[in-house]
Scaffold this motif. Structure first.
Motif, PDB file in Angstrom:
ATOM      1  N   ILE A  43       0.818  -1.215   0.000  1.00  0.00           N
ATOM      2  CA  ILE A  43       0.000   0.000   0.000  1.00  0.00           C
ATOM      3  C   ILE A  43       0.859   1.275   0.000  1.00  0.00           C
ATOM      4  CG2 ILE A  43      -0.331   0.058   2.533  1.00  0.00           C
ATOM      5  CD1 ILE A  43      -3.160   0.881   0.108  1.00  0.00           C
ATOM      6  N   ASN A  44       2.020   1.229   0.664  1.00  0.00           N
ATOM      7  CA  ASN A  44       2.840   2.448   0.761  1.00  0.00           C
ATOM      8  C   ASN A  44       3.867   2.597  -0.348  1.00  0.00           C
ATOM      9  OD1 ASN A  44       1.753   3.580   3.156  1.00  0.00           O
ATOM     10  ND2 ASN A  44       2.728   1.892   4.277  1.00  0.00           N
ATOM     11  N   THR A  45       4.424   1.492  -0.795  1.00  0.00           N
ATOM     12  CA  THR A  45       5.484   1.624  -1.785  1.00  0.00           C
ATOM     13  C   THR A  45       4.980   1.453  -3.209  1.00  0.00           C
ATOM     14  OG1 THR A  45       6.034  -0.702  -1.543  1.00  0.00           O
ATOM     15  CG2 THR A  45       7.306   0.863  -0.227  1.00  0.00           C
ATOM     16  N   ASP A  46       3.955   0.630  -3.426  1.00  0.00           N
ATOM     17  CA  ASP A  46       3.484   0.367  -4.786  1.00  0.00           C
ATOM     18  C   ASP A  46       2.208   1.122  -5.129  1.00  0.00           C
ATOM     19  OD1 ASP A  46       5.502  -1.506  -5.273  1.00  0.00           O
ATOM     20  OD2 ASP A  46       4.325  -3.119  -4.351  1.00  0.00           O
ATOM     21  N   CYS A  47       1.304   1.176  -4.161  1.00  0.00           N
ATOM     22  CA  CYS A  47      -0.043   1.676  -4.441  1.00  0.00           C
ATOM     23  C   CYS A  47      -0.129   3.189  -4.242  1.00  0.00           C
ATOM     24  CB  CYS A  47      -1.059   0.933  -3.579  1.00  0.00           C
ATOM     25  SG  CYS A  47      -0.986  -0.843  -3.867  1.00  0.00           S
ATOM     26  N   VAL A  48       0.773   3.887  -4.883  1.00  0.00           N
ATOM     27  CA  VAL A  48       0.763   5.349  -4.868  1.00  0.00           C
ATOM     28  C   VAL A  48       1.084   5.824  -6.282  1.00  0.00           C
ATOM     29  CG1 VAL A  48       1.311   5.745  -2.427  1.00  0.00           C
ATOM     30  CG2 VAL A  48       3.144   5.286  -4.036  1.00  0.00           C
ATOM     31  N   ASN A  49       1.040   7.117  -6.479  1.00  0.00           N
ATOM     32  CA  ASN A  49       1.249   7.652  -7.823  1.00  0.00           C
ATOM     33  C   ASN A  49       2.693   8.131  -8.019  1.00  0.00           C
ATOM     34  OD1 ASN A  49       0.591   8.504 -10.442  1.00  0.00           O
ATOM     35  ND2 ASN A  49       0.033  10.556  -9.736  1.00  0.00           N
TER      36      ASN A  49
END
Ligand SMILES: *[C@@H]1O[C@H](CO)[C@@H](O)[C@H](O)[C@H]1NC(C)=O
Ligand SMILES: *[C@@H]1O[C@H](CO)[C@@H](O)[C@H](O)[C@H]1NC(C)=O
Ligand SMILES: *[C@@H]1O[C@H](CO)[C@@H](O)[C@H](O)[C@H]1NC(C)=O
Length: 531
Positions: A111-117
């Motif tokens: 969620i923090n490293t991959d699921c961002v823009n």
């Protein structure tokens, strides 16, 4: 993370005085001047600011006219002033929507490293807007960014109604490399177009023409490519002949049987390709690729290859049709380690594309030069008045399309100018990662000053003195240790008076340990300006 801005005026100037004094051709391989981080600090002090809650500057775009450096980062777009980097920056917060982040997380991503823009793509679009794309939590998204007409406008915003799908433009996965170029109002991108990151393609989108891509699931076209750069180069005075070139490395289909071997490539296509009528519908019909060779003769008489293309810099000359192509290569061998700079000319590139096609009769046959009759118009030629009478690739005869489909690879490689690297380092505990070149006019001709970034955060400044014959009179001038922590130099951009460097570091560690410029947890990004 820390974003640090460093200014040291007169550095480049110092170097150039050194050049004139030694243009008699003496060649030295040990740095004439080695500056440490501390030395640099003493030049002018360091200025920096932190961009909290962000990192990973995946895109840099220089805008000299507006005096800005635009930066694409994690969840942010920044506009920095070239006069004074420490001044309050303008920024746009551009996160991925919560539902996309949740969807991404359900798919098993962090969620923090991959699921961002992660903003990965940044181009000038028109006089008032940039075009930017980000990974959008594995949901690629693009937007038009308003920057105003003049510096004084101080506009920097995204109109939410002008946000669009970024599939085929930005990667899904922040770790994936991609390359793109925006020409006119069309984007040409080498990118993975699926969530799993298996369907790599060269894709044309936007603009008025239909979207068009490379053939799917055909390892002869693209085989696990890592895209490095994309550029547009005109072929004649007629815009119908304009071509786009892609630089990448991939698993070599012609070296099967020797294990998994990486070759570096240059691929070409015509801007006005409309695809085929019955076959290759909405696919490139003018795509060809050739191996880029950068090698030195070994002790046993065979060539030792630098197989892994790392970076490409196009040096424009007075003739827009013939820019010089500076490249950086490293080796993939565990026995022989080194890095090299090879220089290619458009003439040699065009010659390879006009040479024999690589042909393989069947699964148990070797790759050989195609000996039969090549159909007309020769695949790779753009439909135009210059070379023939075809108005569109849709009018090409079926046998031309069939031939193009089965022969995307050229038999002859492109060899560098002079047949060997311009500059080379072997047995060193670091590799070259980036190159940028500045052509400097002097009383007795011109010099190309190369800035070569390394994976230990240093920059080599090397002069290449073209003496008509390009007799390889390189001269290493300076080694600038720009960062005290070992890190990976990701981007070097040069304008007449400044070099911009971006470095990824892994704080607290001394070894980059195959760190790359991909976004990583715990990665800090740095931008430095040397003026
Ligand atoms: C740059 O901007 C900073 C912050 O606004 C300011 O303190 C500094 O004096 C400026 N430097 C120059 C050379 O203008
Ligand atoms: C630039 O493109 C944007 C987005 O399409 C458009 O809204 C704007 O009017 C254009 N600006 C100019 C000067 O053409
Ligand atoms: C790495 O990511 C984890 C969560 O995925 C986070 O808790 C941690 O703070 C991150 N580490 C750094 C150094 O940013």
């Amino acid at each position: 993370m820390t974003m640090m801005m460093m200014m040291c005026s007169s550095l480049v100037l110092l170097g150039l005085i050194g050049v004139s004094a030694s243009s008699s051709g003496s060649s030295s391989s040990s740095p004439r001047m080695k500056l440490s981080y501390k030395d640099l600090q003493q030049f002018n002090g360091i200025k920096w600011f932190d961009l909290e809650h962000s990192c990973c500057f995946g895109a840099l775009l220089l805008d000299e006219e507006r005096g800005r450096l635009f930066v694409g980062a994690r969840n942010f777009l920044l506009s920095l002033s070239l006069d004074n980097i420490s001044k309050q920056e303008q920024k746009i917060y551009w996160p991925a929507p919560v539902d996309w982040r949740e969807e991404c997380n359900w798919a098993g991503k962090d969620i923090n490293t991959d699921c961002v823009n992660y903003v990965k793509v940044l181009h000038h679009y028109n006089r008032t807007h940039l075009y930017a794309c980000g990974t959008g939590a594995f949901h690629p998204t693009c937007a038009y960014v308003e920057v105003g007409q003049k510096i004084e406008d101080h506009v920097f915003k995204i109109d939410p109604s002008m946000v669009e799908d970024g599939k085929g433009k930005s990667p899904y996965d922040p770790r994936h490399t991609s390359a793109s170029v925006l020409i006119g109002d069309e984007l040409y991108a080498g990118v993975a177009t699926d969530l799993m990151g298996r369907d790599f393609t060269i894709f044309r989108s936007m603009g008025r023409r239909l979207s068009i891509r490379t053939e799917q699931h055909d390892s002869r076209w693209l085989n696990e490519p890592k895209f490095i750069a994309a550029v547009g180069v005109p072929e004649s005075e007629n815009p119908d002949d304009d071509k786009v070139f892609f630089f990448f490395r991939e698993t070599a289909v012609e070296a099967q049987g020797f294990g998994k071997v990486t070759y570096s490539r240059i691929g070409q296509l015509c801007r006005n390709d409309m695809g085929g009528q019955r076959s290759l519908v909405n696919k490139w019909t003018t795509f060809l690729k050739a191996r880029l060779v950068c090698s030195v003769p070994g002790n046993d008489g065979t060539e030792t290859h630098f197989d892994e293309l790392r970076d490409v810099f196009l040096l424009q000359t007075r003739d827009r049709k013939n820019p010089l192509i500076y490249t950086v290569f490293t080796t993939s061998s565990s026995v022989f380690q080194g890095s090299a700079v090879c220089l290619y000319t458009m003439n040699d590139i065009r010659r390879a594309f006009l040479g024999p096609f690589a042909h393989k009769e069947g699964p148990n046959y070797q790759w050989v030069p195609f000996q039969g009759k090549v159909p007309y118009p020769r695949p790779g030629m753009c439909p135009s008045k210059t070379f023939g009478s075809f108005e569109s690739t849709k009018g090409f005869p079926d046998n031309v399309i069939q031939f193009a489909r089965h022969h995307p690879l050229m038999f002859n490689p492109v060899t560098p100018l002079g047949g060997r690297p311009l500059f080379l380092r072997t047995g060193i505990p670091y590799t070259f990662t980036q190159i940028t070149v500045d052509r400097v006019n002097a009383a007795d001709g011109h010099y190309d000053v190369m800035f070569i970034g390394t994976d230990i955060g240093s920059v080599l400044k090397v002069i290449s003195v073209p003496k008509g014959s390009w007799s390889n009179t390189e001269l290493l001038l300076e080694e600038l240790q720009v960062f005290k922590v070992r890190g990976v130099l990701c981007t070097v951009k040069l304008v007449p008076s400044a070099a911009w460097l971006e470095i990824h570091t892994v704080p607290g560690t001394d070894t980059p340990a195959h760190a790359t410029c991909q976004t990583q947890n715990g990665t800090a990004s740095v931008i430095l300006a040397i003026t």
